[in-house]
Design an enzyme around this catalytic site. Structure first.
Site, short mmCIF file in Angstrom:
data_model
loop_
_atom_site.label_atom_id
_atom_site.label_comp_id
_atom_site.label_asym_id
_atom_site.label_seq_id
_atom_site.Cartn_x
_atom_site.Cartn_y
_atom_site.Cartn_z
N ASP A 187 3.01 -4.85 0.90
CA ASP A 187 3.56 -3.93 -0.10
C ASP A 187 2.49 -3.55 -1.11
O ASP A 187 2.39 -2.38 -1.51
CB ASP A 187 4.73 -4.60 -0.84
CG ASP A 187 5.94 -4.85 0.03
OD1 ASP A 187 6.55 -3.87 0.48
OD2 ASP A 187 6.29 -6.02 0.24
N ASP B 108 11.65 -4.91 0.27
CA ASP B 108 12.16 -4.08 -0.83
C ASP B 108 11.13 -3.76 -1.91
O ASP B 108 11.49 -3.30 -2.99
CB ASP B 108 13.38 -4.74 -1.49
CG ASP B 108 13.11 -6.16 -1.99
OD1 ASP B 108 11.94 -6.58 -1.95
OD2 ASP B 108 14.07 -6.83 -2.41
N ILE C 285 5.40 -13.01 -1.38
CA ILE C 285 6.06 -13.48 -2.60
C ILE C 285 6.18 -14.99 -2.56
O ILE C 285 6.53 -15.58 -1.53
CB ILE C 285 7.45 -12.84 -2.75
CG1 ILE C 285 7.32 -11.33 -2.88
CG2 ILE C 285 8.19 -13.39 -3.96
CD1 ILE C 285 8.65 -10.60 -2.94
N GLY D 108 4.78 -9.30 0.83
CA GLY D 108 4.47 -8.63 -0.42
C GLY D 108 3.02 -8.21 -0.54
O GLY D 108 2.70 -7.26 -1.27
#
Length: 290
Positions: free
Chosen positions: A143, A171, A82, A140
């Site tokens: 992810d 998350d 991110i 990320g």
């Protein structure tokens, strides 16, 4: 997003993206490539990225000529995670003095759910999405590839979940998807230590299915695999993805019940009749369009 049929979706794709490049590299293959296209920022996921990934996936879901999707990246690295320092990032936005903490927390929660949904859009796309990873895949980026159906990488690829070193809990899906891909112990190892693993170790633990010697071989190999998948019955491929994802989250007994119900409605297809006929005639089957 444009509404309507596949022609609307194709027209919307041609309008382009800021953080992505969506192309059909080989006009003879029913394969589209979604390429992270911010190489100067090591393809860090920006607000534009989170807005455009679900848009691209939803559009490709509607395009009949897209029977398989390759997720790749421009430049020397796949994704730096991110983009923490960029404008519009809710994770690093300052908290105004005197603001209601509950309201601020709810706003942050909605922002996180929105970013989660952006990556889940990869799973929601009915077409199989194949990740082609080279260079660094961080935070990320992990992810993102965890939401893909198949993952391949080049020998220079590395993977790391850095969130724990940034004093946050990952998350965007890695903690939920990785245990089902690499097992709980390996997922805990990666998430709690924040250590960087090589392509060889990623292959050993099952994060990737195959390691290619170079990015050029990765691109060519993944293109070949995607083309082979795209030539199969679209109904069978999309059904297989749907049943795999559903079975991942339920018991074996429930999964068997689900696939029985699925096939009771889908099994007697023209594609099945064509596959049997082609087998008997010793030729390549010609499957129906979506």
């Amino acid at each position: 997003m444009a509404s309507g049929g596949s022609s609307d979706a194709e027209a919307e794709l041609r309008r382009g993206f800021k953080a992505l490049a969506v192309t059909r590299p080989d006009p003879a293959a029913a394969v589209y490539e979604v390429r992270l296209s911010r190489p100067a920022q090591r393809n860090a996921l920006s607000p534009d990225s989170f807005a455009e990934i679900p848009r691209a996936m939803a559009l490709l879901d509607r395009v009949p000529a897209a029977r398989a999707v390759v997720l790749s990246a421009a430049g020397p690295h796949f994704c730096a995670g991110i983009e923490l320092g960029g404008p519009g990032n809710p994770l690093t936005a300052p908290f105004s003095r005197g603001a209601d903490p509950a309201a601020a927390a709810e706003g942050l929660r909605r922002a996180i759910l929105g970013m989660q949904a952006a990556l889940t859009a990869v799973e929601l796309c009915r077409k199989p999405v194949i990740a082609a990873v080279h260079g660094a895949c961080v935070g990320g980026g992990v992810d993102l590839v965890a939401a893909c159906d198949i993952r391949y990488c080049s020998k220079d690829a590395t993977f790391v979940l850095k969130e724990v070193d940034m004093a946050i809990v990952a998350d965007l899906g890695a903690l939920q998807r990785l245990p089902r891909i690499v097992g709980y112990g390996n997922a805990a190892d990666l998430a709690l230590t924040g250590r960087r693993i090589t392509a060889a170790e990623a292959k050993e633990m099952g994060l990737v299915s195959r390691v290619f010697d170079s990015k050029q071989e990765l691109d060519a190999g993944v293109a070949k695999i995607a083309k082979e998948i795209s030539e199969k019955s679209a109904n069978a491929v999309m059904g297989t993805k749907a049943v795999l994802l559903r079975s991942r989250d339920i018991t074996v007994e429930q999964g068997l019940e689900h696939v029985a119900t699925w096939n009771s409605g889908m099994l007697r297809s023209n594609d099945l009749m064509e596959a049997i006929k082609a087998f008997m005639e010793k030729r390549k089957p010609v499957f129906s369009k979506l």
